[in-house]
Design a protein around this motif. Structure first.
Motif, PDB file in Angstrom:
ATOM      1  N   CYS A  42       0.835  -1.216   0.000  1.00 10.05           N
ATOM      2  CA  CYS A  42       0.000   0.000   0.000  1.00 10.05           C
ATOM      3  C   CYS A  42       0.861   1.255   0.000  1.00 10.05           C
ATOM      4  CB  CYS A  42      -0.904   0.030   1.231  1.00 10.05           C
ATOM      5  SG  CYS A  42      -2.088  -1.316   1.323  1.00 10.05           S
ATOM      6  N   LYS A  43       0.330   2.254  -0.634  1.00  5.03           N
ATOM      7  CA  LYS A  43       0.937   3.576  -0.566  1.00  5.03           C
ATOM      8  C   LYS A  43      -0.180   4.600  -0.437  1.00  5.03           C
ATOM      9  CE  LYS A  43       4.775   6.175  -2.253  1.00  5.03           C
ATOM     10  NZ  LYS A  43       6.012   6.067  -3.041  1.00  5.03           N
ATOM     11  N   GLU A  44      -0.005   5.535   0.503  1.00  4.11           N
ATOM     12  CA  GLU A  44      -1.046   6.528   0.778  1.00  4.11           C
ATOM     13  C   GLU A  44      -0.715   7.850   0.101  1.00  4.11           C
ATOM     14  OE1 GLU A  44      -3.040   8.795   4.621  1.00  4.11           O
ATOM     15  OE2 GLU A  44      -2.233   6.760   4.862  1.00  4.11           O
ATOM     16  N   TYR A  45      -1.763   8.498  -0.418  1.00  2.00           N
ATOM     17  CA  TYR A  45      -1.631   9.768  -1.115  1.00  2.00           C
ATOM     18  C   TYR A  45      -2.641  10.772  -0.557  1.00  2.00           C
ATOM     19  CZ  TYR A  45       0.754   6.895  -4.624  1.00  2.00           C
ATOM     20  OH  TYR A  45       1.598   6.040  -5.268  1.00  2.00           O
ATOM     21  N   LYS A  46      -2.296  12.030  -0.727  1.00  5.56           N
ATOM     22  CA  LYS A  46      -3.193  13.116  -0.324  1.00  5.56           C
ATOM     23  C   LYS A  46      -3.431  14.030  -1.511  1.00  5.56           C
ATOM     24  CE  LYS A  46      -3.598  17.059   2.855  1.00  5.56           C
ATOM     25  NZ  LYS A  46      -2.960  17.826   3.945  1.00  5.56           N
ATOM     26  N   ILE A  47      -4.687  14.392  -1.716  1.00  2.20           N
ATOM     27  CA  ILE A  47      -5.019  15.358  -2.757  1.00  2.20           C
ATOM     28  C   ILE A  47      -4.814  16.760  -2.210  1.00  2.20           C
ATOM     29  CG2 ILE A  47      -6.822  16.273  -4.262  1.00  2.20           C
ATOM     30  CD1 ILE A  47      -5.890  13.571  -5.103  1.00  2.20           C
ATOM     31  N   GLN A  48      -4.038  17.557  -2.908  1.00  2.70           N
ATOM     32  CA  GLN A  48      -3.852  18.957  -2.529  1.00  2.70           C
ATOM     33  C   GLN A  48      -4.635  19.837  -3.489  1.00  2.70           C
ATOM     34  OE1 GLN A  48       0.428  19.622  -2.380  1.00  2.70           O
ATOM     35  NE2 GLN A  48       0.411  19.158  -0.198  1.00  2.70           N
ATOM     36  N   SER A  49      -5.204  20.898  -2.945  1.00  6.72           N
ATOM     37  CA  SER A  49      -6.057  21.765  -3.757  1.00  6.72           C
ATOM     38  C   SER A  49      -6.017  23.183  -3.223  1.00  6.72           C
ATOM     39  CB  SER A  49      -7.498  21.242  -3.744  1.00  6.72           C
ATOM     40  OG  SER A  49      -8.365  22.160  -4.369  1.00  6.72           O
ATOM     41  N   ASN A  50      -6.197  24.143  -4.126  1.00  9.88           N
ATOM     42  CA  ASN A  50      -6.253  25.544  -3.704  1.00  9.88           C
ATOM     43  C   ASN A  50      -7.644  25.955  -3.232  1.00  9.88           C
ATOM     44  OD1 ASN A  50      -7.156  25.260  -6.379  1.00  9.88           O
ATOM     45  ND2 ASN A  50      -6.665  27.368  -6.916  1.00  9.88           N
ATOM     46  N   GLU A  61     -11.035  12.046   3.183  1.00 12.49           N
ATOM     47  CA  GLU A  61      -9.849  11.314   3.575  1.00 12.49           C
ATOM     48  C   GLU A  61      -8.824  11.218   2.441  1.00 12.49           C
ATOM     49  OE1 GLU A  61     -10.705   7.772   6.302  1.00 12.49           O
ATOM     50  OE2 GLU A  61     -12.580   7.968   5.197  1.00 12.49           O
ATOM     51  N   ASN A  62      -7.591  10.861   2.826  1.00  7.30           N
ATOM     52  CA  ASN A  62      -6.585  10.499   1.844  1.00  7.30           C
ATOM     53  C   ASN A  62      -6.954   9.159   1.228  1.00  7.30           C
ATOM     54  OD1 ASN A  62      -5.286  12.791   2.754  1.00  7.30           O
ATOM     55  ND2 ASN A  62      -3.818  11.668   4.020  1.00  7.30           N
ATOM     56  N   PHE A  63      -6.223   8.759   0.186  1.00  6.77           N
ATOM     57  CA  PHE A  63      -6.519   7.459  -0.401  1.00  6.77           C
ATOM     58  C   PHE A  63      -5.251   6.620  -0.507  1.00  6.77           C
ATOM     59  CE2 PHE A  63      -5.198   9.812  -4.156  1.00  6.77           C
ATOM     60  CZ  PHE A  63      -4.551   8.868  -4.940  1.00  6.77           C
ATOM     61  N   LYS A  64      -5.446   5.305  -0.618  1.00  8.83           N
ATOM     62  CA  LYS A  64      -4.348   4.358  -0.765  1.00  8.83           C
ATOM     63  C   LYS A  64      -4.509   3.586  -2.069  1.00  8.83           C
ATOM     64  CE  LYS A  64      -4.028   3.237   4.198  1.00  8.83           C
ATOM     65  NZ  LYS A  64      -4.155   2.120   5.170  1.00  8.83           N
ATOM     66  N   ILE A  65      -3.393   3.358  -2.733  1.00  7.46           N
ATOM     67  CA  ILE A  65      -3.338   2.373  -3.801  1.00  7.46           C
ATOM     68  C   ILE A  65      -2.843   1.086  -3.163  1.00  7.46           C
ATOM     69  CG2 ILE A  65      -2.228   1.704  -5.965  1.00  7.46           C
ATOM     70  CD1 ILE A  65      -4.221   3.936  -6.307  1.00  7.46           C
ATOM     71  N   ALA A  66      -3.580   0.017  -3.311  1.00  9.03           N
ATOM     72  CA  ALA A  66      -3.255  -1.252  -2.659  1.00  9.03           C
ATOM     73  C   ALA A  66      -3.195  -2.361  -3.703  1.00  9.03           C
ATOM     74  CB  ALA A  66      -4.284  -1.584  -1.583  1.00  9.03           C
ATOM     75  N   ILE A  67      -2.014  -2.997  -3.821  1.00 11.38           N
ATOM     76  CA  ILE A  67      -1.827  -4.092  -4.770  1.00 11.38           C
ATOM     77  C   ILE A  67      -1.611  -5.365  -3.969  1.00 11.38           C
ATOM     78  CG2 ILE A  67      -0.402  -4.962  -6.668  1.00 11.38           C
ATOM     79  CD1 ILE A  67       0.391  -2.070  -7.247  1.00 11.38           C
ATOM     80  N   PRO A  68      -2.397  -6.394  -4.217  1.00 13.85           N
ATOM     81  CA  PRO A  68      -2.252  -7.648  -3.445  1.00 13.85           C
ATOM     82  C   PRO A  68      -0.834  -8.195  -3.524  1.00 13.85           C
ATOM     83  CG  PRO A  68      -4.244  -7.699  -4.764  1.00 13.85           C
ATOM     84  CD  PRO A  68      -3.474  -6.487  -5.207  1.00 13.85           C
ATOM     85  N   LYS A  69      -0.339  -8.652  -2.402  1.00 12.29           N
ATOM     86  CA  LYS A  69       1.041  -9.157  -2.342  1.00 12.29           C
ATOM     87  C   LYS A  69       1.252 -10.332  -3.278  1.00 12.29           C
ATOM     88  CE  LYS A  69       4.588 -10.624   0.945  1.00 12.29           C
ATOM     89  NZ  LYS A  69       4.888 -10.934   2.370  1.00 12.29           N
ATOM     90  N   ASP A  70       0.222 -11.170  -3.476  1.00 11.98           N
ATOM     91  CA  ASP A  70       0.402 -12.344  -4.322  1.00 11.98           C
ATOM     92  C   ASP A  70       0.426 -12.014  -5.811  1.00 11.98           C
ATOM     93  OD1 ASP A  70      -2.235 -11.829  -4.905  1.00 11.98           O
ATOM     94  OD2 ASP A  70      -3.042 -13.541  -3.780  1.00 11.98           O
ATOM     95  N   GLU A  71       0.320 -10.708  -6.152  1.00  8.33           N
ATOM     96  CA  GLU A  71       0.478 -10.293  -7.535  1.00  8.33           C
ATOM     97  C   GLU A  71       1.940 -10.325  -7.973  1.00  8.33           C
ATOM     98  OE1 GLU A  71      -1.686  -8.802 -10.086  1.00  8.33           O
ATOM     99  OE2 GLU A  71      -3.187  -9.923  -8.938  1.00  8.33           O
ATOM    100  N   PHE A  72       2.876 -10.340  -7.012  1.00 15.27           N
ATOM    101  CA  PHE A  72       4.284 -10.181  -7.323  1.00 15.27           C
ATOM    102  C   PHE A  72       5.029 -11.510  -7.288  1.00 15.27           C
ATOM    103  CE2 PHE A  72       2.779  -6.206  -5.637  1.00 15.27           C
ATOM    104  CZ  PHE A  72       3.313  -5.272  -6.515  1.00 15.27           C
TER     105      PHE A  72
END
Length: 329
Positions: A206-214, A250-261
């Motif tokens: 998983c990696k978490e991201y935040k949307i920034q906006s003016n 909220e922020n969001f996460k991209i999550a890739i299943p471990k068994d994909e690798f």
């Protein structure tokens, strides 16, 4: 670190208004006579006569002030109510006056009431249209005008001084384009490194991201294409979001299943983020479509949509859980 930038901004609608729609402007009545200008016709100082002009916004359920931008013509106060057509206004001087007028209270300027505030804003707008400083064109009234209010010279001097000072300040800000209309701008900020997480019994990278906006966002959507057929999108609170589902705060996460690798795997794909805000302040013209009638300017809010689309490449060393490469291009 900001990873992505805007690729497209699309206006959607104005709050309660649409381009080319019609609004009917009305007058609440005459404003108090506080300021004088020198009349070449009369070779004497005459009082500025003004009217409080507005339209009824049914969606918002309130009256919205409109400021005249054509002082040389007759307007709603003299002619009675008439329809106008909403047009785009790209003049940042007009926007500055409207922005300050709508985002400050009359008490912030030490004015006595909302009517005096409107008079000050309208005076600034007239002077901006003619590029003449309010204090070069007007002075505080020096006599009581029979049949008009106020009927006290002390009151005229006290209120008129504050009105003229406020008008001058609004005008100065407009000439400098102190405030500028801005489109919705968004970006994505990394909030974490890739890490292993177990969510609802499934192991992910998983990696978490935040949307920034003016501007404040109404919502945004995340669409992950080609990264993995089993990719998941979660909020930072681990609530699963369907592809292109709405995320509000909220922020969001991209999550890739471990068994994909496998032992070493490179995954390529595309992440698209679409954000919507209905809080974009703008100025619009209320156009009379007549060479004999005044045009007006109105402050409102526009709903805009901004989209981001970036290619992504991930190369992961599973043994070390290290991201060897993360490129957005």
């Amino acid at each position: 670190m900001i990873l992505v930038m805007i690729i497209q901004v699309t206006p959607i609608s104005f709050a309660g208004l649409k381009l080319n729609s019609k609004i009917n402007l009305k007058s609440k009545g005459m404003l108090d006579c506080l300021l004088q200008f020198y009349s070449d016709e009369w070779s004497d100082w005459s009082y500025k006569v003004g009217y409080f002009i507005y339209y009824q916004d049914e969606e918002l359920g309130k009256n919205i002030p409109a400021l005249c931008v054509e002082p040389s013509r007759e307007g709603v106060g003299e002619l009675g109510s008439y329809d106008t057509t909403i047009d785009v206004c790209n003049d940042n001087g007009i926007y500055t006056i409207l922005y300050l007028y709508n985002n400050k209270k009359y008490t912030d300027w030490e004015l006595q009431n909302a009517e005096d505030y409107y008079l000050a804003a309208q005076t600034a707008m007239h002077c901006y249209a003619d590029k003449v400083k309010p204090k070069d064109r007007y002075r505080v009234g020096d006599r009581v005008l029979e049949g008009y209010t106020p009927n006290s010279l002390d009151e005229i001097k006290q209120r008129g001084k504050v009105v003229l000072n406020t008008a001058q300040s609004l005008y100065d800000s407009a000439i400098k384009n102190e405030y500028k209309q801005q489109d919705l701008k968004i970006g994505i900020e990394e909030r974490s490194n890739w890490k292993e997480e177990k969510i609802s019994g499934v192991k992910y990278y998983c990696k978490e991201y935040k949307i920034q906006s003016n501007y404040d966002l109404e919502f945004y959507k995340v669409d992950a294409l080609g990264v993995s057929k089993n990719i998941s999108i979660f909020t930072s609170g681990n609530k699963k979001i369907n592809n292109n589902g709405k995320i509000e705060y909220e922020n969001f996460k991209i999550a890739i299943p471990k068994d994909e690798f496998n032992y070493k795997t490179t995954i390529k794909g595309n992440i698209k983020v679409t954000a919507v805000s209905d809080k974009i302040p703008v100025a619009v013209y209320a156009n009379s479509k007549s060479s004999n009638k005044q045009n007006y300017a109105v402050y409102t809010y526009e709903e805009q949509q901004a989209s981001i689309s970036k290619n992504m490449e991930l190369a992961i060393d599973i043994d070390k859980l290290i991201i060897n490469k993360l490129d957005f291009f």
